[in-house]
Structure formats: C-alpha cells, structure tokens
Design a protein around this motif. Structure first.
Motif, short mmCIF file in Angstrom:
data_model
loop_
_atom_site.label_atom_id
_atom_site.label_comp_id
_atom_site.label_asym_id
_atom_site.label_seq_id
_atom_site.Cartn_x
_atom_site.Cartn_y
_atom_site.Cartn_z
N ALA A 64 32.71 5.32 15.57
CA ALA A 64 32.47 6.47 16.45
C ALA A 64 32.26 6.04 17.90
CB ALA A 64 31.26 7.27 15.95
N LYS A 65 31.70 4.86 18.11
CA LYS A 65 31.48 4.33 19.46
C LYS A 65 32.70 3.58 19.99
CE LYS A 65 26.57 3.46 18.71
NZ LYS A 65 25.56 2.38 18.59
N GLY A 66 33.73 3.42 19.17
CA GLY A 66 34.91 2.68 19.60
C GLY A 66 34.77 1.17 19.47
N GLU A 67 33.77 0.71 18.70
CA GLU A 67 33.52 -0.73 18.55
C GLU A 67 34.14 -1.32 17.30
OE1 GLU A 67 29.28 -0.80 18.51
OE2 GLU A 67 29.10 -0.39 20.65
N VAL A 68 34.65 -0.48 16.41
CA VAL A 68 35.21 -0.94 15.14
C VAL A 68 36.69 -0.55 15.09
CG1 VAL A 68 35.10 -0.63 12.62
CG2 VAL A 68 32.99 -0.83 13.94
N HIS A 69 37.51 -1.49 14.68
CA HIS A 69 38.95 -1.28 14.60
C HIS A 69 39.28 -0.21 13.55
CE1 HIS A 69 43.22 -2.34 14.04
NE2 HIS A 69 43.12 -2.78 15.29
N ARG A 70 40.33 0.54 13.77
CA ARG A 70 40.73 1.63 12.86
C ARG A 70 40.99 1.11 11.45
NH1 ARG A 70 45.05 5.87 14.64
NH2 ARG A 70 43.20 6.64 15.68
N SER A 71 41.68 -0.01 11.32
CA SER A 71 41.98 -0.53 9.97
C SER A 71 40.70 -0.89 9.21
CB SER A 71 42.91 -1.74 10.05
OG SER A 71 42.29 -2.82 10.71
N VAL A 104 35.19 -2.76 0.65
CA VAL A 104 34.05 -2.64 1.58
C VAL A 104 33.63 -4.03 2.07
CG1 VAL A 104 31.63 -1.97 1.78
CG2 VAL A 104 33.25 -0.43 0.67
N ALA A 105 33.59 -5.01 1.16
CA ALA A 105 33.25 -6.38 1.57
C ALA A 105 34.27 -6.90 2.58
CB ALA A 105 33.19 -7.30 0.35
N LEU A 106 35.54 -6.67 2.32
CA LEU A 106 36.59 -7.12 3.22
C LEU A 106 36.49 -6.44 4.58
CD1 LEU A 106 39.10 -8.87 3.62
CD2 LEU A 106 40.46 -6.99 2.69
N SER A 107 36.14 -5.16 4.59
CA SER A 107 36.01 -4.46 5.87
C SER A 107 34.86 -5.02 6.70
CB SER A 107 35.84 -2.95 5.66
OG SER A 107 34.60 -2.66 5.04
N HIS A 108 33.74 -5.38 6.05
CA HIS A 108 32.64 -6.00 6.79
C HIS A 108 33.06 -7.38 7.30
CE1 HIS A 108 29.35 -3.18 6.29
NE2 HIS A 108 29.65 -3.04 5.02
N PHE A 109 33.77 -8.14 6.47
CA PHE A 109 34.23 -9.46 6.89
C PHE A 109 35.20 -9.33 8.07
CE2 PHE A 109 37.09 -13.08 6.76
CZ PHE A 109 36.18 -14.13 6.80
N GLN A 110 36.12 -8.37 7.98
CA GLN A 110 37.08 -8.14 9.06
C GLN A 110 36.34 -7.77 10.35
OE1 GLN A 110 39.76 -4.85 8.43
NE2 GLN A 110 41.15 -5.53 10.03
N ASN A 111 35.33 -6.93 10.24
CA ASN A 111 34.57 -6.53 11.42
C ASN A 111 33.84 -7.73 12.03
OD1 ASN A 111 33.87 -4.33 13.16
ND2 ASN A 111 31.80 -4.42 12.32
N MET A 112 33.24 -8.57 11.18
CA MET A 112 32.58 -9.78 11.70
C MET A 112 33.58 -10.68 12.40
SD MET A 112 29.76 -11.06 8.91
CE MET A 112 30.91 -11.25 7.57
N TYR A 113 34.74 -10.86 11.79
CA TYR A 113 35.76 -11.73 12.36
C TYR A 113 36.27 -11.18 13.70
CZ TYR A 113 40.09 -14.25 13.10
OH TYR A 113 41.09 -14.99 13.67
N LEU A 114 36.57 -9.89 13.74
CA LEU A 114 37.08 -9.31 14.98
C LEU A 114 36.06 -9.37 16.10
CD1 LEU A 114 39.07 -6.26 13.57
CD2 LEU A 114 40.00 -8.38 14.50
N HIS A 115 34.78 -9.16 15.78
CA HIS A 115 33.73 -9.27 16.81
C HIS A 115 33.57 -10.71 17.26
CE1 HIS A 115 32.04 -5.28 17.34
NE2 HIS A 115 32.39 -5.06 16.09
N TRP A 116 33.63 -11.66 16.33
CA TRP A 116 33.55 -13.07 16.69
C TRP A 116 34.72 -13.45 17.60
CZ3 TRP A 116 37.08 -16.98 15.80
CH2 TRP A 116 36.65 -18.26 16.17
#
Length: 127
Positions: A64-71, A104-116
């Motif tokens: 919602a804040k635009g900080e997380v990728h759509r995928s 869900v686990a993969l989405s959290h991992f993807q989010n961590m990776y993209l932020h890193w």
C-alpha cells in the motif's frame, strides 16, 4: 520490515513443513499420542494467524505504501488465500496448504532480497 520478513519467512516455511509431514507421520504411525497436540486445530489456527499477521504487517502494508513489488504482493495473497481456504478443497487440502505456506515464505524471502538489493545498490552509488 526485514525482521517481519525474516519471521514471516521462517513461520511460513515451518508451517509448510508441518502441514506436509503431519499427515504422513500420522498415517504411518510415527507420532505417538504425546505429539497429538501438533495436529490440534488450535495449532493450525495459531500458525495461520501468525501468517496473516506477518503478511499484513510486512507485505500488504508495504504494498500500500509502494515499498513492496507487485509480484511479491500477488504471491503472498495467493498463498494466504490457499492457507485460509484449504479446508474447502477436500482431498487437495494438504497440497493447497503446503503450497500456500511455501508461497508466503517465498514472498517474504523475495521481499527481503529485493530490499537488500535496493539498499546494496544505494550504498554502491553513494560511495
């Protein structure tokens, strides 16, 4: 947000492993009655609530804040829907909840990776 993603990843992965192994261990008779509490609906509800909490706090609010990728958002949403609705899927329930937990686990991992990756790029540019 990284801590929420770490705990979301960890709890979702453990959820998927639990949901994959419990039917197998119960059917083969490898679980004694002292471990029966692991198959109690309250354990399932608690784990599902943790998943919902981590997805909401980290991924949905971040999207919602635009900080997380759509995928990442789509992957988490589909996984969460599978976790919540798996009881309505009959014989496919175990497969659905395991896939949902992994998504869900993969989405959290993807989010961590993209932020890193984003922060790593910023630190390289600023040097």
């Amino acid at each position: 947000m990284a801590d929420l993603d770490f705990w979301g990843f960890t709890s979702s992965l453990l959820c998927a492993i639990h949901c994959a192994l419990m039917p197998l261990l119960l059917s083969v008779g490898l679980l004694s009655s002292s471990w029966a509490w692991l198959n109690h609906p309250l354990v399932e509800i608690t784990v599902a609530l943790f998943s919902i909490y981590f997805v909401y706090q980290s991924l949905l609010k971040g999207y919602a804040k635009g900080e997380v990728h759509r995928s990442t958002f789509v992957l988490a949403t589909i996984g969460l829907v599978l976790i919540i609705t798996h009881h309505f899927l009959g014989q496919l329930a175990t497969i659905a909840v395991v896939c949902g937990g992994l998504m869900v686990a993969l989405s959290h991992f993807q989010n961590m990776y993209l932020h890193w990756q984003l922060h790593h790029r910023k630190s390289l540019i600023s040097k």
